[in-house]
Design a protein around this motif. Structure first.
Motif, short mmCIF file in Angstrom:
data_model
loop_
_atom_site.label_atom_id
_atom_site.label_comp_id
_atom_site.label_asym_id
_atom_site.label_seq_id
_atom_site.Cartn_x
_atom_site.Cartn_y
_atom_site.Cartn_z
N VAL A 1 123.90 73.71 107.61
CA VAL A 1 124.91 74.67 107.02
C VAL A 1 124.77 74.51 105.35
CG1 VAL A 1 127.24 75.32 106.52
CG2 VAL A 1 126.37 74.84 108.70
N LEU A 2 124.66 73.21 104.90
CA LEU A 2 124.53 73.27 103.63
C LEU A 2 123.17 73.70 103.02
CD1 LEU A 2 125.56 71.75 100.83
CD2 LEU A 2 124.68 69.58 101.64
N ARG A 3 122.15 73.33 103.77
CA ARG A 3 120.79 73.62 103.29
C ARG A 3 120.79 75.18 103.01
NH1 ARG A 3 115.95 71.44 104.81
NH2 ARG A 3 116.82 69.93 106.42
N ARG A 4 121.46 75.87 104.28
CA ARG A 4 121.29 77.36 104.05
C ARG A 4 122.09 78.05 103.11
NH1 ARG A 4 121.99 79.05 110.48
NH2 ARG A 4 119.95 77.87 111.18
N ARG A 5 123.38 77.31 102.67
CA ARG A 5 124.07 77.69 101.56
C ARG A 5 123.41 77.74 100.26
NH1 ARG A 5 129.90 75.71 101.72
NH2 ARG A 5 130.42 77.43 100.25
N LEU A 6 122.46 76.63 100.19
CA LEU A 6 121.79 76.65 98.98
C LEU A 6 120.85 77.87 98.38
CD1 LEU A 6 120.89 72.71 98.95
CD2 LEU A 6 122.66 73.82 97.69
N ALA A 7 120.72 78.44 99.58
CA ALA A 7 119.77 79.70 99.32
C ALA A 7 120.44 80.52 98.14
CB ALA A 7 119.34 80.37 100.57
N VAL A 8 121.86 80.74 98.19
CA VAL A 8 122.63 81.47 97.38
C VAL A 8 122.26 81.19 95.91
CG1 VAL A 8 124.79 82.26 96.83
CG2 VAL A 8 124.18 82.02 99.03
#
Length: 440
Positions: free
Chosen positions: A49-56
């Motif tokens: 979840v953290l990894r995906r949020r970093l895309a923002v």
């Protein structure tokens, strides 16, 4: 103008980096080994979840680079080129980041007002850690296939459906659902307009590590029809051998349809190259292959094309017998002897020698091949500069136009061109060389 070497990351990011360093230390000290099986799975999901949020953050940073036009200030042709140079990314990865930012990142109007993100549902799902960058690419590609005649409300509805599916399904399954949505919104298979075809047109030859190339693209109906009209009759199976004593393997064409089409395309490329001559005032429209004198003598090893791809020496020499090929001999450093002349425009032999030495645009971090370059006088012809190799280098059209405006200059050192950055990029003005030249 601010010196771009003097920047520091924000305090907020420094705090995050500190917390991450602490967590990494715990992981290295054996944190995961102390967890139960269920806890390890929970850790895996939470970290994803953290990894995906970093895309923002990545979308916002890339968009900010574009808003400030930093690529142009650094005399780089695009934001993708800036990412490649600054972060050592491949063109593919940099291109994907720019494309993702364009559809999921912030946008601004011509007067500076902030606009809505093109795919707000996808952007929100990424901010929540629900979808991965791969999911986002699949959704964006699906929606891009919708013709312009589709009502915007239906496009938004399709985006919401795909985002909800992405929270439960793998990217490939989301792509399958996307095809069903496309079929529903375009049930009659209405032909795309010329504008739609033009919007989607693209073609690329992508070098692979094994020396081959992978073709990828999408042609307009006109381009496809022209290409097929040439390839189809020339890709027919060869007739069976007439002689009764021929081996059975020669009695029929064993090539697949795809292999026959490839061979017809190779014939077309060879025909175009053989019919094109190298003009004194233009870039070469031919194959340029570089090798050492030892390789030529031994007929062994790997030569290199002007695009940086490897080809066996034996293949290169065979190709030279069949097409308009320039075989360039170089020493261990890749330095070519001068072919000095007194005319302003570089001669054919000088251009070939420049290609052997520079191998493309020599501006730092530029990857444009020789076929896309112009000949540049380090000391301008009007200022008394001579037209010989010690005063010439290859530069792509963009850098030829922009380097002076960006404060760069070029000098020759040890037989090779070096570029001097302006003080606001590097206060020491340390000369830089395109690393392509070092790979001799």
């Amino acid at each position: 103008m601010d010196k771009l070497t003097d920047g520091v990351a924000s305090a907020a990011l420094a705090d995050v980096a500190g917390e991450l360093s602490s967590y990494l230390g715990d992981v290295s000290a054996g944190l995961l080994g102390k967890l139960t099986d269920a806890d390890v799975l929970a850790e895996l999901r939470e970290f994803e979840v953290l990894r995906r949020r970093l895309a923002v953050v990545d979308h916002a940073l890339v968009a900010e680079l574009g808003r400030r036009a930093l690529a142009g200030r650094l005399v780089l042709g695009s934001t993708s080129a800036l990412l490649q140079a600054a972060l050592r990314l491949s063109p593919r990865e940099a291109g994907q980041r720019v494309a993702a930012s364009q559809v999921c990142g912030p946008r601004w109007g011509l007067t500076g007002e902030q606009l809505e993100t093109l795919l707000p549902e996808v952007a929100a799902a990424q901010a929540a850690g629900m979808v991965s960058p791969e999911h986002a690419r699949v959704i964006a590609a699906t929606l891009d296939e919708l013709p312009g005649s589709v009502d915007p409300s239906e496009v938004s509805s399709a985006e919401r459906q795909l985002v909800r599916a992405a929270a439960q399904l793998r990217p490939r399954q989301v792509g399958v659902l996307g095809q069903r949505i496309l079929a529903h919104l375009n049930p009659d298979g209405v032909l795309a307009s010329d504008e739609e075809h033009a919007r989607h047109r693209t073609f690329a030859l992508i070098p692979e590590a094994n020396g081959g190339y992978r073709a990828a693209g999408r042609l307009t109906p006109a381009c496809g029809a022209l290409l097929l009209s040439w390839l189809t009759p020339r890709s027919a199976p060869r007739p069976a051998a007439d002689a009764a004593d021929q081996p059975s393997s020669l009695l029929a064409d064993s090539r697949s349809h795809g292999q026959r089409m490839h061979d017809a395309l190779e014939e077309l490329a060879g025909l175009a190259v053989r019919r094109t001559e190298l003009a004194d005032s233009g870039a070469p429209a031919q194959v340029i292959i570089s090798m050492t004198a030892d390789q030529l003598e031994s007929r062994a090893g790997w030569a290199e094309t002007s695009f940086g791809q490897l080809i066996t020496v034996s293949q290169a020499l065979k190709l030279a017998d069949e097409a308009s090929i320039s075989l360039l001999l170089r020493d261990a450093r890749g330095v070519v002897l001068s072919h000095g002349r007194t005319k302003r425009i570089a001669t054919r032999s000088q251009t070939i020698a420049l290609i052997a030495r520079d191998r493309g645009c020599t501006f730092p971090d530029c990857d444009k091949p020789p076929e896309w370059c112009q000949r540049h006088h380090l000391v301008a012809w009007a200022d008394g500069g001579s037209t010989d190799l010690d005063n010439l280098t290859l530069v792509c059209g963009y850098h030829h136009r922009e380097f002076e405006r960006g404060g760069w200059s070029c000098q020759m050192s040890d037989g090779r061109p070096h570029w001097i950055p302006p003080t606001w990029i590097d206060p020491t003005r340390t000369p830089r060389r395109n690393h392509r030249i070092d790979r001799h």
